[in-house]
Design a protein around this motif. Structure first.
Motif, PDB file in Angstrom:
ATOM      1  N   LEU A  17       0.851  -1.179   0.000  1.00 24.61           N
ATOM      2  CA  LEU A  17       0.000   0.000   0.000  1.00 24.61           C
ATOM      3  C   LEU A  17       0.889   1.231   0.000  1.00 24.61           C
ATOM      4  O   LEU A  17       1.737   1.384   0.883  1.00 24.61           O
ATOM      5  N   ASN A  18       0.713   2.083  -0.975  1.00 25.74           N
ATOM      6  CA  ASN A  18       1.517   3.285  -1.084  1.00 25.74           C
ATOM      7  C   ASN A  18       0.652   4.434  -1.595  1.00 25.74           C
ATOM      8  O   ASN A  18      -0.337   4.200  -2.288  1.00 25.74           O
ATOM      9  N   ALA A  19       1.059   5.626  -1.296  1.00 29.36           N
ATOM     10  CA  ALA A  19       0.421   6.803  -1.895  1.00 29.36           C
ATOM     11  C   ALA A  19       0.763   6.807  -3.381  1.00 29.36           C
ATOM     12  O   ALA A  19       1.826   6.318  -3.788  1.00 29.36           O
ATOM     13  N   GLU A  20      -0.113   7.371  -4.188  1.00 23.76           N
ATOM     14  CA  GLU A  20       0.150   7.420  -5.621  1.00 23.76           C
ATOM     15  C   GLU A  20       1.464   8.125  -5.932  1.00 23.76           C
ATOM     16  O   GLU A  20       2.196   7.714  -6.819  1.00 23.76           O
ATOM     17  N   VAL A  21       1.748   9.187  -5.201  1.00 30.84           N
ATOM     18  CA  VAL A  21       2.984   9.933  -5.446  1.00 30.84           C
ATOM     19  C   VAL A  21       4.193   9.026  -5.250  1.00 30.84           C
ATOM     20  O   VAL A  21       5.165   9.100  -5.999  1.00 30.84           O
ATOM     21  N   THR A  22       4.147   8.125  -4.291  1.00 35.02           N
ATOM     22  CA  THR A  22       5.242   7.191  -4.055  1.00 35.02           C
ATOM     23  C   THR A  22       5.374   6.224  -5.227  1.00 35.02           C
ATOM     24  O   THR A  22       6.477   5.950  -5.699  1.00 35.02           O
ATOM     25  N   PHE A  23       4.244   5.731  -5.706  1.00 34.57           N
ATOM     26  CA  PHE A  23       4.253   4.824  -6.854  1.00 34.57           C
ATOM     27  C   PHE A  23       4.851   5.506  -8.074  1.00 34.57           C
ATOM     28  O   PHE A  23       5.753   4.971  -8.722  1.00 34.57           O
ATOM     29  N   TYR A  24       4.355   6.701  -8.402  1.00 33.19           N
ATOM     30  CA  TYR A  24       4.844   7.400  -9.589  1.00 33.19           C
ATOM     31  C   TYR A  24       6.317   7.778  -9.462  1.00 33.19           C
ATOM     32  O   TYR A  24       7.063   7.740 -10.441  1.00 33.19           O
ATOM     33  N   ASP A  25       6.752   8.126  -8.270  1.00 30.70           N
ATOM     34  CA  ASP A  25       8.160   8.428  -8.043  1.00 30.70           C
ATOM     35  C   ASP A  25       9.010   7.185  -8.313  1.00 30.70           C
ATOM     36  O   ASP A  25      10.030   7.254  -8.994  1.00 30.70           O
ATOM     37  N   TYR A  26       8.577   6.045  -7.794  1.00 25.97           N
ATOM     38  CA  TYR A  26       9.331   4.806  -7.986  1.00 25.97           C
ATOM     39  C   TYR A  26       9.377   4.417  -9.465  1.00 25.97           C
ATOM     40  O   TYR A  26      10.438   4.084  -9.998  1.00 25.97           O
ATOM     41  N   VAL A  27       8.248   4.492 -10.139  1.00 31.39           N
ATOM     42  CA  VAL A  27       8.187   4.107 -11.555  1.00 31.39           C
ATOM     43  C   VAL A  27       9.022   5.056 -12.411  1.00 31.39           C
ATOM     44  O   VAL A  27       9.658   4.626 -13.376  1.00 31.39           O
ATOM     45  N   GLU A  28       9.038   6.325 -12.047  1.00 28.58           N
ATOM     46  CA  GLU A  28       9.871   7.280 -12.794  1.00 28.58           C
ATOM     47  C   GLU A  28      11.354   6.920 -12.645  1.00 28.58           C
ATOM     48  O   GLU A  28      12.112   7.005 -13.603  1.00 28.58           O
ATOM     49  N   GLU A  29      11.756   6.500 -11.458  1.00 27.19           N
ATOM     50  CA  GLU A  29      13.146   6.121 -11.207  1.00 27.19           C
ATOM     51  C   GLU A  29      13.474   4.723 -11.733  1.00 27.19           C
ATOM     52  O   GLU A  29      14.625   4.431 -12.018  1.00 27.19           O
TER      53      GLU A  29
END
Length: 92
Positions: A17-29
């Motif tokens: 479970l993660n905030a969307e911002v965390t998901f998008y940050d990880y996927v961007e990296e």
């Protein structure tokens, strides 16, 4: 939060479970990561700038809120969001 994605990708956990911002940050990296959002909630997920309560930070709080408002109005907040997260998280 990268640790939860590492556990997920290694098969040690089935979901996180993660905030969307965390998901998008990880996927961007890590664009090669085989992860996806399974479920979204209708409840807002907010990002905040922590500050001390009270009058001592009132001017700073006002300046930050004004700067964010100006960035939002000019479209720069969206541009920054897309640059660093690969999507516009400023409207979530």
């Amino acid at each position: 939060m990268n640790r939860t994605f590492e556990l997920l990708l290694s098969g040690r956990i089935d979901a996180t479970l993660n905030a969307e911002v965390t998901f998008y940050d990880y996927v961007e990296e890590h664009p090669e990561a085989d992860v996806k959002i399974a479920v979204l909630t209708d409840e807002a997920s907010e990002v905040a700038i922590p500050m001390r309560k009270g009058e001592a930070t009132a001017d700073l709080r006002k300046a930050v809120n004004e700067a964010i408002g100006e960035l939002r109005e000019s479209g720069q907040l969206t541009q920054l969001s897309e640059k660093y997260f690969g999507t516009d998280i400023s409207q979530m």
